[in-house]
Write a protein that holds these residues in place. Structure first.
Motif, short mmCIF file in Angstrom:
data_model
loop_
_atom_site.label_atom_id
_atom_site.label_comp_id
_atom_site.label_asym_id
_atom_site.label_seq_id
_atom_site.Cartn_x
_atom_site.Cartn_y
_atom_site.Cartn_z
N LEU A 50 0.92 -1.25 0.00
CA LEU A 50 -0.03 0.02 0.14
C LEU A 50 1.13 1.27 -0.01
O LEU A 50 0.63 2.17 -0.57
CB LEU A 50 -0.97 0.01 1.21
N ARG A 51 1.91 1.31 0.65
CA ARG A 51 2.66 2.43 0.82
C ARG A 51 3.51 2.66 -0.52
O ARG A 51 3.55 3.71 -1.03
CB ARG A 51 4.06 1.86 1.75
N ASP A 52 4.12 1.67 -1.29
CA ASP A 52 4.59 1.77 -2.63
C ASP A 52 3.62 2.30 -3.51
O ASP A 52 3.67 3.26 -4.49
CB ASP A 52 5.26 0.51 -2.74
N PHE A 53 2.47 1.66 -3.55
CA PHE A 53 1.21 2.12 -4.63
C PHE A 53 1.02 3.56 -4.34
O PHE A 53 0.64 4.25 -5.16
CB PHE A 53 0.47 1.04 -4.56
N THR A 54 0.76 3.89 -2.93
CA THR A 54 0.33 5.35 -2.80
C THR A 54 1.68 6.13 -3.30
O THR A 54 0.89 7.49 -3.65
CB THR A 54 -0.16 5.45 -1.37
N LEU A 55 2.86 5.85 -2.90
CA LEU A 55 3.64 6.83 -3.05
C LEU A 55 3.75 6.98 -4.91
O LEU A 55 4.29 7.98 -5.35
CB LEU A 55 4.91 6.38 -2.65
N SER A 56 3.47 5.87 -5.44
CA SER A 56 3.54 6.04 -6.79
C SER A 56 2.37 7.09 -7.51
O SER A 56 2.57 7.80 -8.37
CB SER A 56 3.36 4.71 -7.55
N LEU A 57 1.02 7.13 -6.68
CA LEU A 57 0.09 7.68 -7.08
C LEU A 57 0.37 9.28 -6.87
O LEU A 57 0.17 10.26 -7.71
CB LEU A 57 -1.05 7.44 -6.56
N LEU A 58 1.26 9.58 -5.66
CA LEU A 58 1.87 10.82 -5.43
C LEU A 58 2.61 11.50 -6.36
O LEU A 58 2.46 12.44 -6.70
CB LEU A 58 2.32 10.80 -4.00
N GLY A 59 3.46 10.46 -6.72
CA GLY A 59 4.39 11.04 -7.75
C GLY A 59 3.97 11.05 -9.02
O GLY A 59 4.10 11.95 -9.75
N ALA A 60 3.05 10.58 -9.62
CA ALA A 60 2.18 10.65 -10.51
C ALA A 60 1.50 11.90 -10.62
O ALA A 60 1.43 12.83 -11.54
CB ALA A 60 1.12 9.57 -11.11
N ALA A 61 0.76 12.25 -9.50
CA ALA A 61 0.03 13.46 -9.09
C ALA A 61 0.95 14.62 -9.26
O ALA A 61 0.67 15.76 -10.09
CB ALA A 61 -0.73 13.48 -7.92
N LEU A 62 1.98 14.68 -8.47
CA LEU A 62 3.00 15.75 -8.70
C LEU A 62 3.61 15.85 -10.09
O LEU A 62 3.82 17.17 -10.65
CB LEU A 62 4.22 15.51 -7.78
N LEU A 63 3.93 15.10 -10.93
CA LEU A 63 4.31 15.01 -12.15
C LEU A 63 3.21 15.68 -13.04
O LEU A 63 3.84 16.40 -14.03
CB LEU A 63 4.75 13.61 -12.63
N ALA A 64 2.05 15.19 -12.97
CA ALA A 64 0.86 15.59 -13.87
C ALA A 64 0.33 17.04 -13.44
O ALA A 64 -0.12 17.82 -14.43
CB ALA A 64 -0.26 14.69 -13.82
N PHE A 65 0.37 17.33 -12.34
CA PHE A 65 -0.31 18.82 -11.89
C PHE A 65 0.84 19.84 -11.27
O PHE A 65 0.07 20.74 -10.86
CB PHE A 65 -1.35 18.48 -10.75
N SER A 66 1.88 19.32 -11.25
CA SER A 66 2.90 20.37 -10.47
C SER A 66 3.99 20.47 -11.47
O SER A 66 4.17 20.05 -12.63
CB SER A 66 3.41 19.76 -9.14
N GLY A 67 4.93 21.16 -11.52
CA GLY A 67 6.06 21.37 -12.06
C GLY A 67 7.26 20.58 -11.87
O GLY A 67 7.21 19.63 -10.93
N PRO A 68 8.20 20.42 -12.59
CA PRO A 68 9.34 19.54 -12.78
C PRO A 68 10.21 19.63 -11.42
O PRO A 68 10.69 18.57 -10.76
CB PRO A 68 10.10 19.87 -13.75
N HIS A 69 10.25 20.75 -10.66
CA HIS A 69 10.74 21.06 -9.38
C HIS A 69 10.15 20.27 -8.25
O HIS A 69 10.70 19.41 -7.45
CB HIS A 69 11.08 22.41 -8.97
N ALA A 70 8.87 20.12 -8.25
CA ALA A 70 8.19 19.55 -7.08
C ALA A 70 8.45 17.90 -7.40
O ALA A 70 8.54 17.10 -6.31
CB ALA A 70 6.60 19.68 -7.24
N ALA A 71 8.10 17.56 -8.60
CA ALA A 71 8.45 16.15 -8.98
C ALA A 71 10.05 15.76 -8.67
O ALA A 71 10.18 14.60 -8.06
CB ALA A 71 8.25 15.83 -10.31
N GLY A 72 10.89 16.70 -8.92
CA GLY A 72 12.36 16.53 -8.46
C GLY A 72 12.55 16.30 -7.01
O GLY A 72 13.28 15.27 -6.40
N TRP A 73 11.73 17.29 -6.17
CA TRP A 73 11.96 16.86 -4.74
C TRP A 73 11.36 15.54 -4.16
O TRP A 73 12.01 14.89 -3.28
CB TRP A 73 11.17 18.31 -4.01
#
Length: 123
Positions: free
Chosen positions: A53-76
């Motif tokens: 659950l942790r890994d799957f949820t973290l992947s969704l968070l990463g996808a959301a940052l990549l899709a809805f935020s900038g590259p710097h947020a995804a970089g962090w």
């Protein structure tokens, strides 16, 4: 081209984390062997489900940052996320797992996350 590589690597990392999470949710004992520390036959499988659950949820968070935020947020996200596979190296080594798995899988994953972070920060 640089942007395609930066985003492409981030997408691959996020997808692989999602697959690892799903594997722990669907086949937890098999996934534990791949992680580098086998689960005890009579052990509490809830902890394996938690990892999934942790890994799957973290992947969704990463996808959301990549899709809805900038590259710097995804970089962090990638930079901070590298702590997890570095911790996994220590866990595998501490619990008698293979050094090849600890460094060949978990440490290599941390390096890929750091490279992804650097590429995203450079955009």
């Amino acid at each position: 081209m640089f942007t395609v590589i930066a985003y492409g690597l981030a997408i691959v990392v996020i997808a692989l984390v999602a697959l690892i999470g799903l594997r722990f949710l669907l086949a937890p004992r098999t996934a534990a062997v791949g992680y580098g520390v086998s689960a005890k036959e009579n052990g509490d499988s809830a902890y394996l489900t938690i990892k999934g659950l942790r890994d799957f949820t973290l992947s969704l968070l990463g996808a959301a940052l990549l899709a809805f935020s900038g590259p710097h947020a995804a970089g962090w996200y990638m930079l901070v996320g590298a702590i997890i596979p570095l911790g996994d190296v220590l866990i595998v080594l501490r619990h008698g797992g293979s050094r090849a798995v600890a460094f060949g899988i978990h440490f290599a994953t941390a390096v890929v996350l750091l490279i992804s972070a650097a590429l995203l920060f450079a955009l």
